[in-house]
Design a protein around this motif. Structure first.
Motif, PDB file in Angstrom:
ATOM      1  N   ARG A  53      44.395 109.913  24.025  1.00 46.03           N
ATOM      2  CA  ARG A  53      44.166 108.498  23.755  1.00 46.03           C
ATOM      3  C   ARG A  53      44.582 107.666  24.963  1.00 46.03           C
ATOM      4  N   THR A  54      43.955 106.503  25.116  1.00 44.63           N
ATOM      5  CA  THR A  54      44.221 105.648  26.265  1.00 44.63           C
ATOM      6  C   THR A  54      45.486 104.832  26.038  1.00 44.63           C
ATOM      7  N   LEU A  55      46.428 104.942  26.981  1.00 46.82           N
ATOM      8  CA  LEU A  55      47.634 104.107  26.967  1.00 46.82           C
ATOM      9  C   LEU A  55      47.342 102.748  27.604  1.00 46.82           C
ATOM     10  N   ALA A  56      46.647 102.749  28.744  1.00 44.65           N
ATOM     11  CA  ALA A  56      46.296 101.497  29.427  1.00 44.65           C
ATOM     12  C   ALA A  56      45.293 101.804  30.522  1.00 44.65           C
ATOM     13  N   THR A  57      44.592 100.754  30.950  1.00 38.69           N
ATOM     14  CA  THR A  57      43.720 100.847  32.121  1.00 38.69           C
ATOM     15  C   THR A  57      44.134  99.752  33.095  1.00 38.69           C
ATOM     16  N   GLY A  58      43.888  99.985  34.386  1.00 36.67           N
ATOM     17  CA  GLY A  58      44.260  99.005  35.392  1.00 36.67           C
ATOM     18  C   GLY A  58      43.296  99.010  36.558  1.00 36.67           C
ATOM     19  N   THR A  59      43.270  97.892  37.274  1.00 37.81           N
ATOM     20  CA  THR A  59      42.422  97.767  38.458  1.00 37.81           C
ATOM     21  C   THR A  59      43.204  97.058  39.551  1.00 37.81           C
ATOM     22  N   GLY A  60      43.173  97.641  40.744  1.00 36.17           N
ATOM     23  CA  GLY A  60      43.831  97.021  41.890  1.00 36.17           C
ATOM     24  C   GLY A  60      45.164  97.671  42.196  1.00 36.17           C
ATOM     25  N   PRO A  61      45.551  97.659  43.477  1.00 31.42           N
ATOM     26  CA  PRO A  61      46.836  98.258  43.859  1.00 31.42           C
ATOM     27  C   PRO A  61      48.011  97.465  43.315  1.00 31.42           C
ATOM     28  N   GLY A  62      49.123  98.151  43.105  1.00 28.84           N
ATOM     29  CA  GLY A  62      50.326  97.513  42.593  1.00 28.84           C
ATOM     30  C   GLY A  62      51.040  98.415  41.612  1.00 28.84           C
ATOM     31  N   THR A  63      52.034  97.847  40.919  1.00 25.87           N
ATOM     32  CA  THR A  63      52.862  98.610  39.995  1.00 25.87           C
ATOM     33  C   THR A  63      52.892  97.927  38.639  1.00 25.87           C
ATOM     34  N   ALA A  64      52.727  98.694  37.567  1.00 27.09           N
ATOM     35  CA  ALA A  64      52.765  98.161  36.206  1.00 27.09           C
ATOM     36  C   ALA A  64      53.599  99.079  35.328  1.00 27.09           C
ATOM     37  N   ASP A  65      54.333  98.487  34.371  1.00 28.66           N
ATOM     38  CA  ASP A  65      55.151  99.240  33.424  1.00 28.66           C
ATOM     39  C   ASP A  65      54.454  99.281  32.070  1.00 28.66           C
ATOM     40  N   LEU A  66      54.348 100.472  31.494  1.00 26.73           N
ATOM     41  CA  LEU A  66      53.637 100.671  30.241  1.00 26.73           C
ATOM     42  C   LEU A  66      54.575 101.235  29.185  1.00 26.73           C
ATOM     43  N   GLY A  67      54.280 100.934  27.927  1.00 25.89           N
ATOM     44  CA  GLY A  67      55.079 101.469  26.837  1.00 25.89           C
ATOM     45  C   GLY A  67      54.246 101.637  25.586  1.00 25.89           C
ATOM     46  N   ALA A  68      54.913 102.024  24.511  1.00 24.35           N
ATOM     47  CA  ALA A  68      54.218 102.177  23.232  1.00 24.35           C
ATOM     48  C   ALA A  68      55.244 102.317  22.122  1.00 24.35           C
ATOM     49  N   GLU A  69      54.901 101.809  20.946  1.00 24.55           N
ATOM     50  CA  GLU A  69      55.679 102.053  19.740  1.00 24.55           C
ATOM     51  C   GLU A  69      55.106 103.310  19.090  1.00 24.55           C
ATOM     52  N   LEU A  70      55.939 104.327  18.911  1.00 19.78           N
ATOM     53  CA  LEU A  70      55.502 105.594  18.325  1.00 19.78           C
ATOM     54  C   LEU A  70      55.755 105.592  16.821  1.00 19.78           C
ATOM     55  N   HIS A  71      54.830 106.135  16.069  1.00 23.39           N
ATOM     56  CA  HIS A  71      54.947 106.214  14.606  1.00 23.39           C
ATOM     57  C   HIS A  71      54.689 107.658  14.178  1.00 23.39           C
ATOM     58  N   LEU A  72      55.582 108.194  13.379  1.00 22.55           N
ATOM     59  CA  LEU A  72      55.407 109.548  12.861  1.00 22.55           C
ATOM     60  C   LEU A  72      55.465 109.500  11.338  1.00 22.55           C
ATOM     61  N   ASP A  73      54.444 110.033  10.713  1.00 17.43           N
ATOM     62  CA  ASP A  73      54.397 110.156   9.252  1.00 17.43           C
ATOM     63  C   ASP A  73      54.337 111.630   8.903  1.00 17.43           C
ATOM     64  N   ALA A  74      55.518 112.220   8.667  1.00 17.65           N
ATOM     65  CA  ALA A  74      55.597 113.644   8.368  1.00 17.65           C
ATOM     66  C   ALA A  74      55.374 113.869   6.873  1.00 17.65           C
ATOM     67  N   PRO A  75      54.629 114.882   6.507  1.00 15.11           N
ATOM     68  CA  PRO A  75      54.445 115.187   5.080  1.00 15.11           C
ATOM     69  C   PRO A  75      55.778 115.431   4.386  1.00 15.11           C
ATOM     70  N   THR A  76      55.869 115.056   3.127  1.00 21.79           N
ATOM     71  CA  THR A  76      57.118 115.257   2.386  1.00 21.79           C
ATOM     72  C   THR A  76      57.424 116.734   2.198  1.00 21.79           C
ATOM     73  N   THR A  77      56.452 117.581   2.451  1.00 26.69           N
ATOM     74  CA  THR A  77      56.674 119.029   2.328  1.00 26.69           C
ATOM     75  C   THR A  77      57.357 119.613   3.563  1.00 26.69           C
ATOM     76  N   THR A  78      57.611 118.762   4.592  1.00 29.83           N
ATOM     77  CA  THR A  78      58.233 119.238   5.831  1.00 29.83           C
ATOM     78  C   THR A  78      59.650 119.723   5.557  1.00 29.83           C
ATOM     79  N   LEU A  79      59.984 120.897   6.050  1.00 27.00           N
ATOM     80  CA  LEU A  79      61.313 121.459   5.858  1.00 27.00           C
ATOM     81  C   LEU A  79      62.312 120.811   6.816  1.00 27.00           C
ATOM     82  N   PRO A  80      63.594 120.703   6.438  1.00 27.60           N
ATOM     83  CA  PRO A  80      64.603 120.095   7.318  1.00 27.60           C
ATOM     84  C   PRO A  80      64.709 120.856   8.643  1.00 27.60           C
ATOM     85  N   GLY A  81      65.045 120.151   9.688  1.00 30.40           N
ATOM     86  CA  GLY A  81      65.211 120.763  11.003  1.00 30.40           C
ATOM     87  C   GLY A  81      65.064 119.730  12.097  1.00 30.40           C
ATOM     88  N   THR A  82      65.294 120.140  13.314  1.00 26.48           N
ATOM     89  CA  THR A  82      65.108 119.281  14.480  1.00 26.48           C
ATOM     90  C   THR A  82      63.781 119.648  15.117  1.00 26.48           C
TER      91      THR A  82
END
Length: 582
Positions: free
Chosen positions: A543-572
């Motif tokens: 998936r696309t995080l960002a697009t840019g045009t022209g020289p220079g520096t840009a900082d990018l980020g994202a809010e991550l969302h995880l929806d794990a099934p309730t059947t997921t077993l405990p663990g890291t």
């Protein structure tokens, strides 16, 4: 960023493939940063300026690497006696020098290419009070100078190499300055003479009381009454020639000590293509593409000496780091971890600024050989030794060798037999030449801070079907220095979450909302579309995080969302999010 640690130490893939670790924690303790123990080494003064810079670079990340430039021979002795963890040398073990064999150590070891450079010929010569800066010498003239067969600066052979100043060359003795100590630089120089001018070299060795054929030696022979001067260390010979009163002197020394330490000129050396070239970083790196690597990783430089590329500097070579390959002689796995981290940095990011110190970046053939050797060091994080994250300036992230395309060719005026009208006077006068080069630039993605995203403990969602958690992705920075407004696209793709027991959460359950944290000076930056919850494929697809045009520096980020099934077993659970910019 100059001075940063190698990418793999932060578990980060840099340039066109960054890797972030995203952990879903069910009661697990936070991850801890890498720790290192100090290591020590000794040896080559030829490589010391580079090693000192790299040591300073990594010190900011609590990686302590102690090194003393005592000479290659002493470094090998200390490694053999287990008084250091590693050594650096231009000479492998096993050399027979004046009838004495340099016996290999009983501890297991391997050779790893570490620094590349040119053996230069630094000189102190003036004409009518002006310093000569454009001296040109053929290989035969160099060999005759350092075997006592050319003794005056107005010798016809030197005049033939320098037609523009031939009539002005002074009637002054040539004073060769050689190493007084056992030296890897001497070994490199004597190897070249023994291969290219064996008759001159053997004749000289015979006059010095050495047996012939003379071959390679780390202890330069001298003939009584020849007028040669001997000084210890690279700083010793360079400092002697640079002294104001020592006009007429010439020495062989690593280019770094002429360019970086003293600022004195070096001779342009005639190569097999018929061009006089200096040991600049591109000229050395191009030549070393023809270095033949033996099975034990030692070097055979015959192809370098005889390289017909017009850019190749014929006395190009590289030094070795001698590394242990077994846990013995007080070498521990923790030391191996530190040594491996430092070695990877030296082969990769460390090579990006060695040209300012008078060295040349190792080309891809030597980096690949070096990585093979790093993996043999016990305690090294083997999975992180990856050429695609290397950031060495001689090749691209996919391993394509760019050096042959970008290294500049010499001027037609540096060709043997060129018209005197196109040559400068070779004197340090008021004439100036002004040039500029528009470099192709680079497109780089980097990460700030520790790239391990710890998502909070998931809570049951409103539908009762999923355990939901969210968190901010570690920001990434895209830097584009390419001219021409080419444009770029940053994308990401996640692998499945797994825990130590082998349980998984499908990557399709991970979604995001991209954002532009700081547009910086990039002309146009646009965040990618958010992925709605329950999308079905999530970040399993790129998936696309960002697009840019022209020289220079840009900082990018994202809010991550995880929806794990309730059947997921405990663990890291941990997933790898791979970001790419093209």
């Amino acid at each position: 960023m100059p001075g940063s640690l190698p990418a793999f130490l932060a578990r980060l893939r840099v340039v066109t493939a960054l890797t972030l670790l995203t952990g879903l924690l069910f009661g697990a303790a936070p991850a801890t940063a890498a720790t290192y123990v100090p290591i020590s080494g000794a040896g080559s003064t030829w490589s010391q300026n580079a090693l000192d810079q790299w040591r300073a670079d990594v010190r900011q990340s609590d990686l302590i690497m102690n090194y003393i430039g005592t000479g290659s021979s002493d470094g090998r002795n200390q490694f053999r006696n287990s008084t250091v963890d590693f050594a650096v040398s231009e000479i492998p073990y096993g050399l027979t020098d004046s009838g004495v064999v340099d016996v290999p150590p009983t501890r297991s070891f391997a050779y790893m290419p570490i620094t590349a450079g040119g053996t230069s010929f630094m000189y102190n010569l003036t004409i009518d009070g002006k310093r000569v800066t454009g001296l040109r010498l053929s290989g035969e003239v160099i060999a005759r100078i350092f075997t006592g067969r050319i003794t005056n600066w107005n010798d016809p052979a030197i005049k033939a190499d320098n037609p523009a100043i031939a009539s002005k060359l002074p009637d002054r003795p040539v004073v060769p300055v050689v190493r007084a100590d056992n030296s890897g630089t001497t070994a490199q120089f004597s190897t070249w003479m023994s291969k290219q001018y064996p008759s001159l070299w053997d004749d000289y060795c015979g006059r010095a009381g050495r047996s012939t054929p003379c071959g390679t030696t780390s202890n330069y022979p001298t003939v009584a009454g020849s007028g040669f001067v001997a000084q210890a260390g690279s700083n010793g010979v360079a400092g002697y020639v640079a002294h104001q009163g020592n006009i007429g002197t010439i020495t062989y020394v690593e280019y770094s000590y002429a360019k970086y330490t003293t600022g004195f000129p070096v001779a342009k050396v005639l190569n097999k293509a018929g061009y006089y070239v200096e040991p600049t970083a591109p000229n050395v790196s191009v030549a070393l593409l023809n270095a033949r690597i033996n099975l034990d990783m030692t070097q055979n430089l015959d192809g370098v000496y005889n390289d017909t590329d017009p850019r190749a500097y014929p006395l190009s070579s590289y030094s070795y780091m001698i590394v242990p390959t077994r846990l013995e002689s007080n070498f521990t796995a923790q030391k191996g971890k530190t040594l491996g981290a430092f070695a990877y940095y030296a082969l990769c990011k460390g090579q990006s600024h060695v040209d300012s110190l008078g060295y040349a970046p190792l080309p891809i053939n030597l980096v690949q050989a070096g990585m093979t050797q790093i993996r043999k060091v016990p305690g090294v994080n083997v999975e992180s030794i990856d050429i695609s994250t290397c950031q060495n300036p001689t090749f691209s992230t996919d391993g394509t060798n760019t050096l042959a395309q970008t290294a500049p060719y010499p001027s037609v005026c540096d060709r043997l037999g060129s018209s005197p009208s196109c040559e400068d006077t070779g004197l340090d006068d008021a004439t100036q030449f002004i040039t500029t080069t528009l470099q192709p630039g680079t497109l780089v993605m980097s990460v700030a801070g520790y790239p391990h995203v710890e998502l909070p403990n998931p809570l049951l969602g409103e539908s009762g079907e999923y355990l939901h958690t969210s968190g901010r992705m570690t920001p990434v920075t895209v830097t584009d220095t390419r001219p021409g407004n080419i444009g770029w696209t940053a994308t990401a793709q996640a692998g499945d979450f797994t825990d130590p027991a082998g349980h998984t959460i499908d990557a399709g359950h991970l979604t995001w909302t991209p954002s532009v944290a700081n547009r910086g000076n990039v002309h146009t930056v646009t965040a990618g579309d958010p992925i709605p919850l329950g999308d079905g494929t999530g970040l399993r697809d790129a998936r696309t995080l960002a697009t840019g045009t022209g020289p220079g520096t840009a900082d990018l980020g994202a809010e991550l969302h995880l929806d794990a099934p309730t059947t997921t077993l405990p663990g890291t659970y941990t997933a790898v999010l791979t970001l790419t910019v093209i």
